[in-house]
Write an enzyme that holds these catalytic residues in place. Structure first.
Site, PDB file in Angstrom:
ATOM      1  N   ARG A 130      -8.593  12.063  -7.460  1.00  0.00           N
ATOM      2  CA  ARG A 130      -7.318  11.972  -6.731  1.00  0.00           C
ATOM      3  C   ARG A 130      -6.127  12.444  -7.560  1.00  0.00           C
ATOM      4  NH1 ARG A 130      -7.309   5.983  -4.366  1.00  0.00           N
ATOM      5  NH2 ARG A 130      -7.900   5.527  -6.521  1.00  0.00           N
TER       6      ARG A 130
ATOM      7  N   LYS B 139       0.339   5.118   8.662  1.00  0.00           N
ATOM      8  CA  LYS B 139       0.522   3.977   7.764  1.00  0.00           C
ATOM      9  C   LYS B 139       1.783   4.097   6.925  1.00  0.00           C
ATOM     10  CE  LYS B 139      -2.132   5.729   3.780  1.00  0.00           C
ATOM     11  NZ  LYS B 139      -3.332   5.553   2.933  1.00  0.00           N
TER      12      LYS B 139
END
Length: 305
Positions: free
Chosen positions: A100, A196
């Protein structure tokens, strides 16, 4: 033995030996002789006892916890193999470490994905075989041959075993929407989008859902489950909207920090993960179902020349 694999050797580090053994078995091979241990000061020692001169060596190692240790172990195995004059050395990395960290958010951060890719290049690998990188743009950092496998067919096969007439597929966040669309299309079910807001690093609040979930069974798909913070937020929102049974599927079962505690409390029927990461027994709660991707890696190795 298949003549295609007679010149190939599978070497495994310690991070995911069960998967390495399955890959070797799919190919009709045994794991190559190799000693891997850790000194009392934490440093790694490796010794390859297999005859690899003139052969293609595949070093299998996932970059799971503890990532730094297993990364160093893999680099040592690759270097040891290179010193034995093989035809080629291929890194088989089912779960890529620092997956990531493929971009920086602010000045002063490390672009750690690029650093790891450069380490593989420096140690001299000829090719890397990975599965489901976090972002496809990460591939640009590889200065050698690379092949990215997808767990998609194995997960689809598992999901199709369920009665899908009342299902919808939910994308848990914006980044997962393209892949969620692909799953929804293949399964022949509607797609629902969720949006979100991140409350803190490992916890998310779902602000809204775009689509109808009332009375529906739910499939949520993503590339990994780490702390389960995003999943917890999505499940809470779905239950508020009167969704029925909820299933989650992903490639990488990282399950770090509070993940297991959250899953135990979560109103979710099943969590499907692959075996790119070797999940310890204490984390294999009843909700978690693991499927193997060994066949996909074995096919990639068999096709490799």
């Amino acid at each position: 033995m298949n003549p295609v694999v007679t010149n190939k050797v599978i070497i495994s580090g310690k991070s995911n030996q069960p998967l390495a053994k399955k890959i070797a078995k799919e190919l009709g091979l045994s794991l190559g002789r190799c000693e891997v241990k850790q000194f009392s000061d934490g440093e790694s020692y490796v010794h390859i006892g297999e005859e690899v001169k003139g052969r293609i060596v595949y070093v299998v190692q996932s970059g799971s916890y503890p990532a730094n240790h297993y990364l160093m172990e893999m680099l040592a195995l690759i270097q040891a193999a290179k010193m034995l004059q093989p035809k080629r050395v291929v890194a088989v990395v089912p779960f890529f470490p620092y997956r990531r960290m493929e971009k920086t958010i602010k000045p002063g951060e490390s672009l750690t994905f690029e650093l790891v890719a450069n380490l593989f290049h420096a140690v001299g690998i000829d090719k890397i075989i990975v599965m489901d990188l976090h972002k496809h743009r990460s591939k640009r950092f590889f200065k050698f041959q690379r092949k990215e496998l997808r767990a998609f067919p194995m997960i689809i096969e598992r999901l199709k075993q369920k009665k899908l007439h009342n299902f919808v597929c939910v994308a848990p966040d914006k980044g997962s929407m393209p892949e969620s669309k692909r799953y929804a299309r293949e399964l022949g079910v509607p797609l629902v989008k969720s949006f979100k807001m991140r409350k803190k690093h490992d916890e998310a609040i779902i602000s809204r859902l775009e689509g109808d979930v009332r009375g529906k069974d739910i499939i949520i798909v993503d590339d990994e489950i780490n702390t389960a913070g995003t999943l917890a937020g999505v499940v809470d929102k779905l239950k508020q909207q009167k969704a029925r049974n909820i299933y989650f599927a992903c490639t990488h079962g990282v399950l770090s920090g509070p993940a297991i505690e959250r899953l135990v409390k979560m109103r979710i029927r099943e969590v499907i993960v692959t075996d790119t990461i070797d999940i310890p027994p204490e984390k294999m709660i009843g909700k978690i179902k693991q499927i193997s991707v060994a066949k996909l890696f074995a096919e990639a190795i068999q096709e490799d020349r």
